[in-house]
Design an enzyme around this catalytic site. Structure first.
Site, PDB file in Angstrom:
ATOM      1  N   GLU A 230     110.873  11.857  99.832  1.00 56.19           N
ATOM      2  CA  GLU A 230     111.281  11.724 101.235  1.00 56.19           C
ATOM      3  C   GLU A 230     111.175  10.243 101.574  1.00 56.19           C
ATOM      4  O   GLU A 230     110.072   9.705 101.712  1.00 56.19           O
ATOM      5  CB  GLU A 230     110.372  12.551 102.156  1.00 56.19           C
ATOM      6  CG  GLU A 230     110.460  14.042 101.941  1.00 56.19           C
ATOM      7  CD  GLU A 230     111.733  14.660 102.482  1.00 56.19           C
ATOM      8  OE1 GLU A 230     112.559  13.924 103.067  1.00 56.19           O
ATOM      9  OE2 GLU A 230     111.913  15.875 102.318  1.00 56.19           O
ATOM     10  N   CYS A 264     111.233   7.609 110.087  1.00 56.40           N
ATOM     11  CA  CYS A 264     112.321   7.540 109.103  1.00 56.40           C
ATOM     12  C   CYS A 264     113.609   8.127 109.666  1.00 56.40           C
ATOM     13  O   CYS A 264     114.698   7.622 109.391  1.00 56.40           O
ATOM     14  CB  CYS A 264     111.922   8.281 107.833  1.00 56.40           C
ATOM     15  SG  CYS A 264     110.533   7.551 106.959  1.00 56.40           S
TER      16      CYS A 264
END
Length: 453
Positions: A230, A264
């Protein structure tokens, strides 16, 4: 000196230092996690769920403690830190509630006589390498689904989050997990590579930068280990039409300032259709310009400091370089130590560095586009593919654009809608896996075929 330390970004004060583990301690952690794997896997799902539910309850009971630690470690405003811990508890509880579905056999329709099922079995001990930007939430979304499946966890937190790491390990221990089912390690990168290479460890998940992901994936690949990545994102926020521009602007501000701009999947590139560009940009710049970075311990603070002086200096360099290369600075671009003013850039072109960079902080880029096709082309012209946001009053257009965007997630006419049941993850350089939702429990599992004649 040690790599693990709590340095309050709001004050620069070093609050505490933690010793990096010795190689002997690393070996002990691996041995404990591997030893616990058989016991935990053999525990009935309902009994595993009861322990996991206690982990969620302890998060709720210790919310104030955990939130205060988060503020000290990375500068998140206290109200947001409380929200993070509560969300972590929700995530953990989701996997306790859905454990029967997660572990149930999947009956297969077969072409011959007899029967066949896919039975989900745990792999064993896993390594999780966690980032600093969500010290509680990131751990929950890795650990909870894997504990539900029956895996055990070795957890390497970010070096600036050792206090969170210790407090979270205490919660898992106090909830009644078997010794070794969740083990915190203060490991160096070299020691992390040793853990990945160990045959008693069966997979690794990393949330972090592209550089960190590539380094971990390289070690995992050499050792034939499953890896979940991720990584970063530069999410587009596309505005094609609206009947409430003020609401869209507020959504844009919320999406950019979330977690001090250090998410993010925060919106970072604002792609606005031509006839709305001027008015949107004027209101967006005014709204961001009205926000100032303040003390993160204050209940009404919206924007706190960046996580470290290095992070603030990095963002400053990106903004200064963009302006030097011809971008127009509409607001902000300045900082005081780690406190960075909300910043908006315009007139960014493909020749500039910032066009393909991730801005990790309260900085946005606005783009003018002619139409839907141009918006989609610009949205996809990035090495990242994590999340995306589309605002339109046309339902058919929303479906069409969602299909065309190269990202792991598309949110239409809303932001901040992450939820325990919704999968999270990206494509391209944003990663290779999914967390949250039922899909998270599919990453580190042996989908074992049992065929009976």
């Amino acid at each position: 000196m040690t790599d693990y330390a709590v340095v309050n970004p709001a004050t620069g004060e070093t609050v505490a230092r933690y010793d990096t583990f010795t190689d002997t301690q690393i070996e002990d952690a691996i041995a404990r996690a591997a030893s616990a794997a058989g016991t935990w896997a053999a525990t009935a799902p309902a009994d595993r769920a009861a322990v996991i539910r206690r982990i969620a309850r302890l998060h709720r009971e210790r919310t104030d403690e955990l939130a205060a630690i988060i503020v000290r470690e990375m500068g998140k405003p206290i109200a947001a830190a409380v929200g993070e811990v509560e969300f972590a508890a929700d995530i953990i509880e989701f996997y306790a509630t859905n454990i029967e579905q997660i572990t149930a056999d999947q009956q297969l329709a077969i072409l011959a006589a007899g029967s066949a099922v896919v039975r989900r079995a745990p792999l064993g001990a896993l390594l999780g390498i966690m980032p600093w930007n969500f010290p509680a939430y990131q751990v929950a979304r890795f650990a909870a689904p894997n504990l539900a499946i029956g895996n055990t966890i070795i957890l390497k937190h970010a070096p600036q989050c050792p206090e969170s790491a210790a407090a979270i390990e205490a919660i898992y221990r106090d909830a009644g997990l078997p010794d070794g089912a969740y083990v915190n390690v203060y490991a160096t990168n070299e020691q992390a590579a040793t853990i990945i290479a160990d045959p008693r460890v069966h997979g690794v998940s990393v949330t972090g930068s592209e550089r960190a992901g590539a380094a971990v994936a390289e070690v995992a690949g050499r050792n034939l280990k499953k890896v979940a990545l991720e990584l970063g994102g530069s999410d587009p926020f596309i505005l094609l039409s609206t009947d409430d521009l003020d609401a869209v602007v507020q959504n844009a501000v919320d999406a950019r300032l979330d977690n001090n701009g250090q998410s993010c999947n925060g919106a970072k590139r604002f792609i606005i259709v031509d006839d709305l560009y001027e008015e949107f940009t004027e209101r967006f710049v005014a709204a961001l310009g009205a926000v100032s970075a303040q003390d993160p311990t204050s209940e009404d603070t919206v924007l706190g400091p960046l996580s470290s002086l290095a992070a603030a200096e990095r963002l400053q360099q990106q903004i200064d370089t963009a302006v030097a290369q011809g971008a127009t600075l509409l607001t902000g671009g300045t900082r005081e130590g780690t406190f960075f003013a909300p910043t908006v850039l315009a007139d960014v072109t493909a020749e500039m560095d910032v066009y393909r960079e991730e801005l990790f902080g309260p900085a946005a880029v606005v783009y003018r586009v002619a139409d839907e096709d141009a918006a989609v082309a610009l949205a996809n012209d990035t090495p990242f593919g994590l999340g995306s946001y589309v605002f339109t009053t046309d339902a058919e257009q929303a479906e069409r654009v969602a299909d065309r965007i190269e990202a792991g997630m598309v949110y239409v006419n809303l932001v901040g809608a992450d939820s325990p049941e919704l999968p999270f993850g990206g494509v391209k350089r944003s990663g290779t896996s999914r967390e949250l939702g039922l899909l998270a429990a599919e990453e580190f599992v042996n989908k074992k075929l049992i065929r009976i004649g």
